[in-house]
Scaffold this active site. Sequence first.
Site, PDB file in Angstrom:
ATOM      1  N   ARG A   1      22.117  13.702 -53.787  1.00  0.00           N
ATOM      2  CA  ARG A   1      21.480  12.974 -53.011  1.00  0.00           C
ATOM      3  C   ARG A   1      21.325  13.570 -51.378  1.00  0.00           C
ATOM      4  O   ARG A   1      22.272  14.422 -51.030  1.00  0.00           O
ATOM      5  CB  ARG A   1      22.204  11.581 -52.675  1.00  0.00           C
ATOM      6  N   HIS A   2      20.171  13.351 -50.833  1.00  0.00           N
ATOM      7  CA  HIS A   2      20.081  14.011 -49.438  1.00  0.00           C
ATOM      8  C   HIS A   2      21.425  13.474 -48.628  1.00  0.00           C
ATOM      9  O   HIS A   2      21.929  12.382 -48.642  1.00  0.00           O
ATOM     10  CB  HIS A   2      18.632  13.614 -48.895  1.00  0.00           C
TER      11      HIS A   2
ATOM     12  N   ARG B   1      13.749  14.468 -46.059  1.00  0.00           N
ATOM     13  CA  ARG B   1      15.395  14.344 -46.025  1.00  0.00           C
ATOM     14  C   ARG B   1      15.902  15.121 -47.347  1.00  0.00           C
ATOM     15  O   ARG B   1      16.998  15.992 -47.129  1.00  0.00           O
ATOM     16  CB  ARG B   1      15.830  13.043 -45.880  1.00  0.00           C
TER      17      ARG B   1
ATOM     18  N   GLU C   1      11.558   8.952 -53.265  1.00  0.00           N
ATOM     19  CA  GLU C   1      12.263   7.463 -53.174  1.00  0.00           C
ATOM     20  C   GLU C   1      11.068   6.370 -53.673  1.00  0.00           C
ATOM     21  O   GLU C   1       9.858   6.755 -53.455  1.00  0.00           O
ATOM     22  CB  GLU C   1      12.959   7.348 -52.042  1.00  0.00           C
TER      23      GLU C   1
ATOM     24  N   HIS D   1      17.075  11.008 -54.317  1.00  0.00           N
ATOM     25  CA  HIS D   1      17.408  10.079 -53.293  1.00  0.00           C
ATOM     26  C   HIS D   1      18.446   8.952 -53.917  1.00  0.00           C
ATOM     27  O   HIS D   1      18.650   9.164 -55.323  1.00  0.00           O
ATOM     28  CB  HIS D   1      16.111   9.097 -52.887  1.00  0.00           C
TER      29      HIS D   1
END
Length: 213
Positions: free
Chosen positions: A37-38, A86, A110, A162
């Site tokens: 995940r970022h 991101r 996302e 995400h």
Amino acid sequence: MSQNAPTHTPAGGLDRLVEIAATQPLAPACDHFYFLRHGQTGRNALRIFQSVDEPLSELGLQQAAHAAELLAGEPIRTIVCSDARRAFDTAHTVAATLRLTPTAQAELRERNFGALIGTSSANIDWACEPEGGETLTQFVARKRAALDAALKQPAPVLVVAHGGTLYALAALLGVPIDVTVLGNAQPLRFSRSGPTWAITPLLRHVDGASALA
């Protein structure tokens, strides 16, 4: 879609996400891959639905660099990422350490929460139907196609995306999700034993695991 904002319950709608994913599960040919995940953003910290151009915070940049260090010893051959800023920036931080070039895919973004973007996500209901956004069924279908394509790349693959992607991925593989794996920039190893998949964290953050990208 409903013209009104949905009534939220904490992390609501995940049972429905699992039900939808179970109708067409993901069956990658590989026996393991990685997910990241970022890093954190300012709106993550404030628990606000974000747009695709939300940048990493200073903490998020540090988290991405730390994740790169942790993944440096892993035999990753391919990096596929969301093109949201991101995730894109997190992926490139990791890629620089691994000496790889990420492939960005809009389909890994996302979920589009439409009119809810910019409002509080503290009591997110994944089963909501936001005005101008995606339904949960549409979101799961998009993620299934995007993840299926990503995991067909030369293995082992690292997917950088995400929190919603992680929820969908776990559901599509039939893996129970645990809030301890939802931290920003927390590297995860997905591995398969026969038909059964499991998640192994390579890092556990103590800064709290916001469950939404």
